[in-house]
Scaffold this active site. Structure first.
Site, PDB file in Angstrom:
ATOM      1  N   LEU A 196       0.838  -1.199   0.000  1.00 61.42           N
ATOM      2  CA  LEU A 196       0.000   0.000   0.000  1.00 61.42           C
ATOM      3  C   LEU A 196       0.875   1.252   0.000  1.00 61.42           C
ATOM      4  O   LEU A 196       0.540   2.261  -0.646  1.00 61.42           O
ATOM      5  CB  LEU A 196      -0.932   0.003   1.216  1.00 61.42           C
ATOM      6  CG  LEU A 196      -1.851   1.223   1.328  1.00 61.42           C
ATOM      7  CD1 LEU A 196      -2.775   1.315   0.125  1.00 61.42           C
ATOM      8  CD2 LEU A 196      -2.648   1.182   2.624  1.00 61.42           C
ATOM      9  N   TYR A 197       1.987   1.190   0.718  1.00 61.17           N
ATOM     10  CA  TYR A 197       2.914   2.321   0.714  1.00 61.17           C
ATOM     11  C   TYR A 197       3.341   2.647  -0.718  1.00 61.17           C
ATOM     12  O   TYR A 197       3.298   3.804  -1.150  1.00 61.17           O
ATOM     13  CB  TYR A 197       4.138   1.988   1.564  1.00 61.17           C
ATOM     14  CG  TYR A 197       5.278   2.975   1.402  1.00 61.17           C
ATOM     15  CD1 TYR A 197       5.156   4.289   1.867  1.00 61.17           C
ATOM     16  CD2 TYR A 197       6.463   2.596   0.773  1.00 61.17           C
ATOM     17  CE1 TYR A 197       6.193   5.200   1.712  1.00 61.17           C
ATOM     18  CE2 TYR A 197       7.505   3.498   0.620  1.00 61.17           C
ATOM     19  CZ  TYR A 197       7.371   4.796   1.095  1.00 61.17           C
ATOM     20  OH  TYR A 197       8.397   5.692   0.932  1.00 61.17           O
ATOM     21  N   ALA A 198       3.742   1.618  -1.475  1.00 57.52           N
ATOM     22  CA  ALA A 198       4.149   1.819  -2.864  1.00 57.52           C
ATOM     23  C   ALA A 198       2.997   2.380  -3.692  1.00 57.52           C
ATOM     24  O   ALA A 198       3.198   3.265  -4.538  1.00 57.52           O
ATOM     25  CB  ALA A 198       4.635   0.501  -3.451  1.00 57.52           C
TER      26      ALA A 198
END
Length: 429
Positions: free
Chosen positions: A241-243
């Site tokens: 999700l960060y990416a």
């Protein structure tokens, strides 16, 4: 001869008789009434004095609050002073995430060369806020003022632009970390997407519009297996999700560049490390656990292949950030209206020399002179990728970016800082 008592009862005028006992009563009542009135007046004056003192105290405390907190006269003076440029053709830069790892180093570098710098940070507790406060103290010692606030606070951001006509924005505030996204996904959307849009809106409406440099991430390459990673490679397969939020940020910034003429440069950082680093990073937590005699967990990829990272020393990253500011062209809009096409760029900032995690641990062991207790396990499906490797030819050509610090040298500097800051047994009970 009448007695004294009789004399007191005689009339003062012939034919008239005055009862002096009534006169005495009247005087007594008059006196009593006068005393009561005086008492009431005294009570009123005491109440009035107390009210005045309370009001004055309130005004004084209000003035202190107004001058010391966000939006007050003293606060504005601090912002203006911090933003003052001390070199010819220098920049006035708003640095978000200024109390963070990269943000603090970039702020110090800009201030050192004479640029005006105003920091912004919300000092959240993703990792120990004490480290952020220590960085803030370091920045304050160099006359860099940090505003304590969230990048989502549109009114506060707009106020900063009213006080200072920033020439540049270095946007480094973000919710970092790949694995934490599983625990708290909303914090990534709040910071990395909503916060970015709030900041871009302020920049769009500013007159003049600033040039923007912001931190994307090497994580956008996701499941890409082609190495080294190039800016021309696919970035539509995020592994975390960060990416995904960083990839979304790249699309959002492109939109604001296209519609509003904002000059925007995105920087894809590759595993930044060094003094004043983030405690959630592997090299940092490994150092702590090794010194405490605790085991460290080393992940392996499929078929027991060692994970590898393109570790990039903080000083090299700072050089890339500053070069991006120096080469950024002016935005082409004002007040939200675009006059012409504006500059849009994305660069990899890495070291181009991936090192396996076991090799990194070996370097730490030598510098710490302590043997690590290791547990090797297969990497879980938590968003991590097997390796990262930067192709920096574009940044080298257009920014003059040339990393000079290898992992051996960089970790030596980190360990020296760690031991001086925390001591040998950091966190040991």
């Amino acid at each position: 001869m009448p007695s004294i008592s009789e004399e007191l009862l005689l009339p003062s005028t012939p034919g008239k008789f005055k009862d002096k006992s009534h006169a005495m009563h009247r005087q007594f009542y008059r006196c009593f009434a006068s005393t009561s009135t005086m008492f009431l007046w005294a009570l009123f004056l005491v109440a009035l004095t107390a009210s005045y003192l309370s009001f004055q105290s309130f005004v004084d405390s209000g003035n202190k609050y107004f001058s010391a907190t966000r939006g007050g006269v003293h606060w504005e003076k601090q912002v203006k002073t911090s933003a003052r440029v001390h070199r010819r053709n220098g920049f006035s830069v708003l640095v978000t995430g200024a109390a963070g790892f990269v943000g603090s180093h970039v702020s110090l570098s800009l201030k050192k060369r004479g640029d005006g710098v105003v920091g912004l940070d919300n000092f959240n507790n993703y990792y120990d806020p004490a480290l952020k406060k220590a960085r803030k103290k370091l920045l304050n010692s160099q006359n860099i003022f940090i505003v304590e606030g969230d990048v989502n606070d549109a009114r506060m951001i707009a106020r900063l632009f009213e006080i200072v006509p920033f020439t540049h924005v270095m946007h480094l505030a973000a919710q970092a970390g790949v694995r934490y996204a599983i625990e708290n996904p909303h914090s990534y959307v709040h910071s990395n997407i909503a916060g970015l849009v709030t900041l871009l809106e302020a920049c769009k409406n500013a007159d003049p519009q600033p040039a923007i440099v912001w931190a994307s991430s090497s994580s956008v390459y996701g499941l890409n297996e082609k190495a080294p990673f190039s800016e021309l490679d696919r970035t539509d397969q995020p592994a975390s999700l960060y990416a995904a939020t960083k990839k979304a940020g790249e699309e959002i910034t492109h939109t604001y560049n296209h519609i509003y003429g904002l000059s925007i440069t995105g920087l894809r950082f590759f595993t930044v490390y060094g003094p004043w680093g983030r405690p959630d990073m592997a090299y940092f937590s490994f150092t702590r656990n090794i010194l405490q005699g605790k085991p460290i967990t080393i992940y392996r990829g499929k078929n027991r292949v060692d994970l590898a990272r393109d570790f990039t020393y903080i000083d090299d990253i700072v050089k890339g950030c500053v070069a991006s500011l120096d080469t950024a062209k002016k935005s082409t809009g004002s007040g939200g209206k675009k006059r012409a096409a504006a500059q849009y760029r994305i660069y990899n900032l890495g070291n181009t020399s991936p090192v396996t995690v076991p090799m990194m641990v070996g370097i730490l062991e030598r510098h710490l002179q302590v043997k690590a207790k290791k547990n090797a396990i297969t990497m879980p499906g938590n968003g991590d990728v097997p390796f990262t490797h930067a192709n920096i030819s574009l940044a080298r050509r257009e920014l003059g970016y040339r990393p000079t610090t290898d992992l051996q040298t960089g970790l030596k500097k980190f360990v020296k800082w760690y031991l001086s800051y925390y001591g040998y047994n950091h966190g040991k009970s």
